[in-house]
Design a protein around this motif. Structure first.
Motif, mmCIF file in Angstrom:
data_model
loop_
_atom_site.group_PDB
_atom_site.id
_atom_site.type_symbol
_atom_site.label_atom_id
_atom_site.label_comp_id
_atom_site.label_asym_id
_atom_site.label_seq_id
_atom_site.Cartn_x
_atom_site.Cartn_y
_atom_site.Cartn_z
ATOM 1 N N THR A 64 50.941 22.339 37.564
ATOM 2 C CA THR A 64 51.224 23.753 37.828
ATOM 3 C C THR A 64 50.175 24.621 37.159
ATOM 4 N N HIS A 65 50.058 25.845 37.708
ATOM 5 C CA HIS A 65 49.133 26.817 37.120
ATOM 6 C C HIS A 65 49.782 27.483 35.905
ATOM 7 N N HIS A 66 51.037 27.874 36.047
ATOM 8 C CA HIS A 66 51.699 28.552 34.928
ATOM 9 C C HIS A 66 52.309 27.552 33.962
ATOM 10 N N PRO A 67 52.209 27.845 32.660
ATOM 11 C CA PRO A 67 52.833 26.964 31.665
ATOM 12 C C PRO A 67 54.364 27.016 31.760
ATOM 13 N N ALA A 99 47.304 23.702 34.192
ATOM 14 C CA ALA A 99 45.922 24.213 34.132
ATOM 15 C C ALA A 99 46.004 25.709 34.412
ATOM 16 N N HIS A 100 45.955 26.512 33.369
ATOM 17 C CA HIS A 100 46.215 27.955 33.496
ATOM 18 C C HIS A 100 44.919 28.753 33.326
ATOM 19 N N THR A 101 44.706 29.346 32.141
ATOM 20 C CA THR A 101 43.493 30.166 32.004
ATOM 21 C C THR A 101 42.225 29.297 31.990
ATOM 22 N N GLY A 186 42.800 36.678 40.447
ATOM 23 C CA GLY A 186 44.081 36.038 40.705
ATOM 24 C C GLY A 186 45.008 36.252 39.517
ATOM 25 N N GLY A 187 46.262 36.643 39.784
ATOM 26 C CA GLY A 187 47.207 36.928 38.704
ATOM 27 C C GLY A 187 47.042 38.353 38.208
ATOM 28 N N ALA A 188 47.633 38.631 37.041
ATOM 29 C CA ALA A 188 47.644 39.989 36.497
ATOM 30 C C ALA A 188 46.244 40.412 36.104
ATOM 31 N N ALA A 229 51.118 40.151 45.505
ATOM 32 C CA ALA A 229 52.081 39.413 44.682
ATOM 33 C C ALA A 229 51.319 38.414 43.807
ATOM 34 N N HIS A 230 51.697 38.349 42.551
ATOM 35 C CA HIS A 230 51.023 37.472 41.579
ATOM 36 C C HIS A 230 50.909 36.035 42.129
ATOM 37 N N TRP A 231 52.038 35.498 42.594
ATOM 38 C CA TRP A 231 52.063 34.120 43.103
ATOM 39 C C TRP A 231 51.086 33.947 44.273
ATOM 40 N N THR A 233 48.337 35.528 44.930
ATOM 41 C CA THR A 233 46.909 35.561 44.590
ATOM 42 C C THR A 233 46.443 34.252 43.947
ATOM 43 N N GLU A 234 47.395 33.491 43.409
ATOM 44 C CA GLU A 234 47.014 32.237 42.748
ATOM 45 C C GLU A 234 47.235 31.022 43.639
ATOM 46 N N TRP A 235 48.061 31.200 44.659
ATOM 47 C CA TRP A 235 48.393 30.074 45.523
ATOM 48 C C TRP A 235 47.160 29.431 46.180
HETATM 49 ZN ZN LIG Z 1 49.417 33.770 36.972
#
Ligand SMILES: [Zn+2]
Length: 276
Positions: A64-67, A99-101, A186-188, A229-231, A233-235
């Motif tokens: 996942t992208h988000h922890p 795998a996030h930032t 992507g994201g905030a 939407a945050h999701w 932009t990262e999808w």
């Molecule tokens: Zn995000």
């Protein structure tokens, strides 16, 4: 068949945990490094519906992208939703890696996938990483459309390129304004308003924009703004990451099957346009 440790080595070769922000929590959340990995599912959010999807598909690893956990915890009891996710995954023999930032700042990273989905030719990072002397890594991307178009047409392009969400897109700026140079994050991305303005782009597309930063950025002569939407932009990164991981493992003679979750985990369920 590769072991989880082999897959993590490949994943971290693409998204080095060293590239993550100091406040972030990336890497392996649960899983046995010696377990074999045949199937890898990619998703943005480690929520229960995604864990259930991973288990139903028979995934050995969920990336996942988000922890799941950003701060220290004292318990992973299944009395809370995060503990339930951990229990579900361990019972189902499925590891979880984040795998996030480190994926945001990679080259290619999360915002490259977003830029490509929009049809942009990427020029470089919006906020280059000081740790990369070549200037290829960093947060956000600057790019350009092949041809100029109106802000309204660009917003329609973004609505078509990104996965459906109830919230859709919000746009700040004259719909008839011509745009060609674009910054994306992507994201905030409201911390990068100043960088977008400095870059001199015509429009900035990101997510989670708030009233005061957006209002002040417009007053200060900001580019037009598109808030998605945050999701969503990262999808687009998920497909890119799945392809990259498959290629990295193939280079070492290992094969895994990948699947990209299409479950919309954007929390906003519906949108009501104003009627007065
Ligand atoms: Zn995000």
């Amino acid at each position: 068949m590769p072991k989880l440790s082999d897959v993590l080595t490949a994943l971290h070769g693409l998204y080095d945990p060293e590239w993550a922000e100091s406040w972030d929590a990336v890497g392996l959340v649960c899983g046995d490094p010696d377990a074999e990995v045949r199937k890898v599912l990619f998703a943005v959010d480690p929520v229960q519906a995604v864990a259930d999807e991973a288990l139903a598909w028979g995934a050995d690893l969920l990336v996942t992208h988000h922890p799941l956990f950003l701060r220290g915890v004292h318990s992973v009891a299944a009395t809370g939703f995060k503990g339930r996710v951990v229990h579900s995954l361990i019972k189902g023999d499925c590891a979880l890696a984040v795998a996030h930032t480190n994926a945001d700042s990679a080259d290619p990273g999360v915002s490259d996938a977003l830029a490509r989905a929009l049809g942009l030719v990427v020029a470089g990072p919006l906020d280059p990483s000081a740790a990369d002397p070549e200037g290829c890594r960093g947060i956000g991307r600057i790019g350009a459309l092949p041809e100029p178009e109106s802000l309204a047409a660009f917003a329609a392009r973004a609505a078509k390129a990104l996965p459906w969400t109830a919230a859709g897109l919000r746009v700040a700026g004259d719909p008839a304004r011509t745009v060609q140079t674009v910054a994306v994050c992507g994201g905030a991305g409201d911390s990068l308003f100043a960088a977008a303005r400095r870059a001199g782009v015509d429009v900035y597309l990101t997510a989670d924009l708030r009233h005061h930063p957006a209002s002040e950025a417009i007053e200060a002569g900001s580019p037009a703004l598109v808030d998605a939407a945050h999701w969503a932009t990262e999808w687009p990164w998920l497909e890119q990451a799945a392809a990259e991981l498959t290629a990295a493992l193939a280079a070492s003679g290992a094969t895994v099957e990948t699947y990209v979750s299409r479950l919309p985990t954007d929390p906003w369920a519906f949108h009501v346009p104003s009627t007065t």
